[in-house]
Enzyme design. Structure first.
Site, mmCIF file in Angstrom:
data_model
loop_
_atom_site.group_PDB
_atom_site.id
_atom_site.type_symbol
_atom_site.label_atom_id
_atom_site.label_comp_id
_atom_site.label_asym_id
_atom_site.label_seq_id
_atom_site.Cartn_x
_atom_site.Cartn_y
_atom_site.Cartn_z
ATOM 1 N N GLU A 169 -37.520 43.709 27.223
ATOM 2 C CA GLU A 169 -37.268 44.976 27.931
ATOM 3 C C GLU A 169 -36.542 45.861 26.946
ATOM 4 O O GLU A 169 -35.345 45.679 26.714
ATOM 5 C CB GLU A 169 -36.374 44.734 29.156
ATOM 6 N N CYS B 171 -31.886 53.015 29.678
ATOM 7 C CA CYS B 171 -33.163 52.821 28.993
ATOM 8 C C CYS B 171 -34.200 53.817 29.484
ATOM 9 O O CYS B 171 -35.054 54.251 28.724
ATOM 10 C CB CYS B 171 -33.655 51.399 29.199
#
Ligand code: NAD
Length: 392
Positions: free
Chosen positions: A237, A271
């Protein structure tokens, strides 16, 4: 032979005060910890799923019972305002754990499949099996959620877990270890390894049965390469440089609120933050004025009164300073003052940007919102896609 045992000292990003000094896991200890996690695996795997889920329920209830303390701990570790710690770390964790408690049996249930003509008398099933001792390597920006949720998911499925939290937020790692023990996880089911990249590297090199990594592109690349040596399955991720596009028929109020939240929540250290904003030319100036106004209204600080807190580290502060200098040198115009107070940067909106600027090409991870006009839908999509990153 064990390497020397070092300590990690974590400081408050908000005040610089020393939060904790703890012993780091020595890279030389990691093999033995992996062996212990492997030894604990068969008994944990063989428990009925209901018993594993009971541990998760107890852990979730502990999080709720200790809510104020947990919020304060996450806020102190990261410098983020209390509401941010509550919403993006604690609440999300509680919510996702509850989701798994409800859904895990079904998610992990066997799935019958139709066979082919040749094997029509055979029975076909997809079954989900745990992999063994799983390494979870986590970042600092949502230190509870991004460590606890993948660790718990792996545990529910019957794996044992070696969790390495970020060296910037070791107190959150300590908390997770404590919650796991208090929730009744058996010895070896969840092991927390404290330390920085050296410990992460040692964990990957030790050869866990699966690696779940959340963090930067550069680290993800290094982990994937190292894991390839041992053919270790990896989930990554990573970071992004995410665009937001606003067309002229958008609800302006909602779009401004969305851009403001997307760019500045957690001081932009998300993110999936809005890293680049493209606005159709007919509404560009109006939009810019409104988003500038909204950015200026945000309160920078800590505790209960703030909307955004500090940048996590001096290194990240230097990176942001460099990106701003590059953009300003190439003609970007800030519509808000560029104001630093220690490691706190007041939200910055930049107009006059283009794709020659590094700020448009790289993950910024800070409270900076570059805004650029476009004319047609095709142009907007081309600009959004003009990036080596792809996340959100
Ligand atoms: P990072 O890559 O610097 O560190 C992440 C973790 O990896 C830390 O625990 C670190 O100690 C460890 N590590 C560093 N080098 C290692 C190595 N060679 N081998 C093994 N482990 C190693 O990332 P960060 O600064 O902690 O986090 C910010 C980044 O994470 C941003 O890029 C952000 O976009 C990304 N992120 C992604 C998601 C997502 O879900 N896609 C979520 C949050 C953050």
């Amino acid at each position: 032979m064990d390497s020397p045992k070092e300590t990690i000292r974590a400081h408050s990003p908000a005040t610089g005060a020393l939060l904790v000094e703890i012993r780091a896991t020595a890279p030389g200890e990691v093999m033995a910890l992996l062996a212990a996690a492997r030894a604990a695996f068969p008994a944990w795997r063989d428990l009925p799923i209901g018993q594993r889920l009971d541990c998760v329920t107890r852990l979730r209830k502990l999080l709720v019972e200790r809510l104020d303390e947990v919020v304060a701990l996450v806020a102190a570790a990261t410098g983020k305002p209390d509401v941010e710690a509550l919403a993006s770390d604690v609440l999300v964790s509680v919510d996702v754990l509850r989701y798994y408690e409800r859904e895990a049996r079904q998610i992990l249930a066997d799935e019958p499949r139709r066979g082919t003509l040749l094997y029509r008398l055979s029975k076909f099933l997809v079954t989900y099996q745990p992999m063994g001792a799983v390494a979870v390597i986590a970042p600092w920006n949502h230190p509870l959620q991004l460590a606890l949720v993948p660790a718990v998911a792996a545990l529910i499925a019957g794996n044992t877990v070696l969790l390495k939290p970020s060296e910037l937020t070791p107190t959150v790692g300590q908390l997770i270890a404590e919650l796991g023990a208090d929730a009744g996880l058996p010895r070896g089911a969840l092991t927390v390894l404290q330390g920085g990249p050296e410990v992460g590297k040692a964990l990957v090199a030790a050869g866990p049965d699966k690696i779940f990594f959340t963090g930067s592109l550069a680290t993800g690349r290094a982990i994937l390469a190292a894991a390839a040596e041992g053919l270790i399955p990896v989930s990554l991720e990573l970071g992004g440089n995410d665009p937001m596009i606003v067309f002229e028929d958008a609800d302006l109020g909602r779009a401004v609120a969305g851009a403001t939240y997307g760019a500045f929540a957690n001081a932009g250290q998300n993110c999936v933050a809005v890293e680049r904003l493209y606005v159709q030319r007919s509404i560009h100036d109006r939009f810019l004025a409104r988003v500038t106004e909204a950015a200026e209204r945000l309160r920078v600080g800590s505790g209960r009164e703030a909307d955004l807190g500090p940048i996590i580290s001096d290194g990240q502060r230097e990176k942001l300073t460099g990106l701003l200098e590059d953009a300003l040198g190439r003609g970007a115009r800030p519509t808000t003052p560029i104001r630093w107070e220690g490691n706190r940067l007041h939200p910055v909106v930049l107009a006059g940007v283009d794709h020659s600027m590094r700020i448009m090409q790289t993950e910024v991870f800070g409270p900076i919102l570059p805004v650029m006009p476009f004319d047609s839908e095709d142009e907007a999509v081309a600009l959004a896609n003009d990036s080596p990153h792809g996340l959100n």
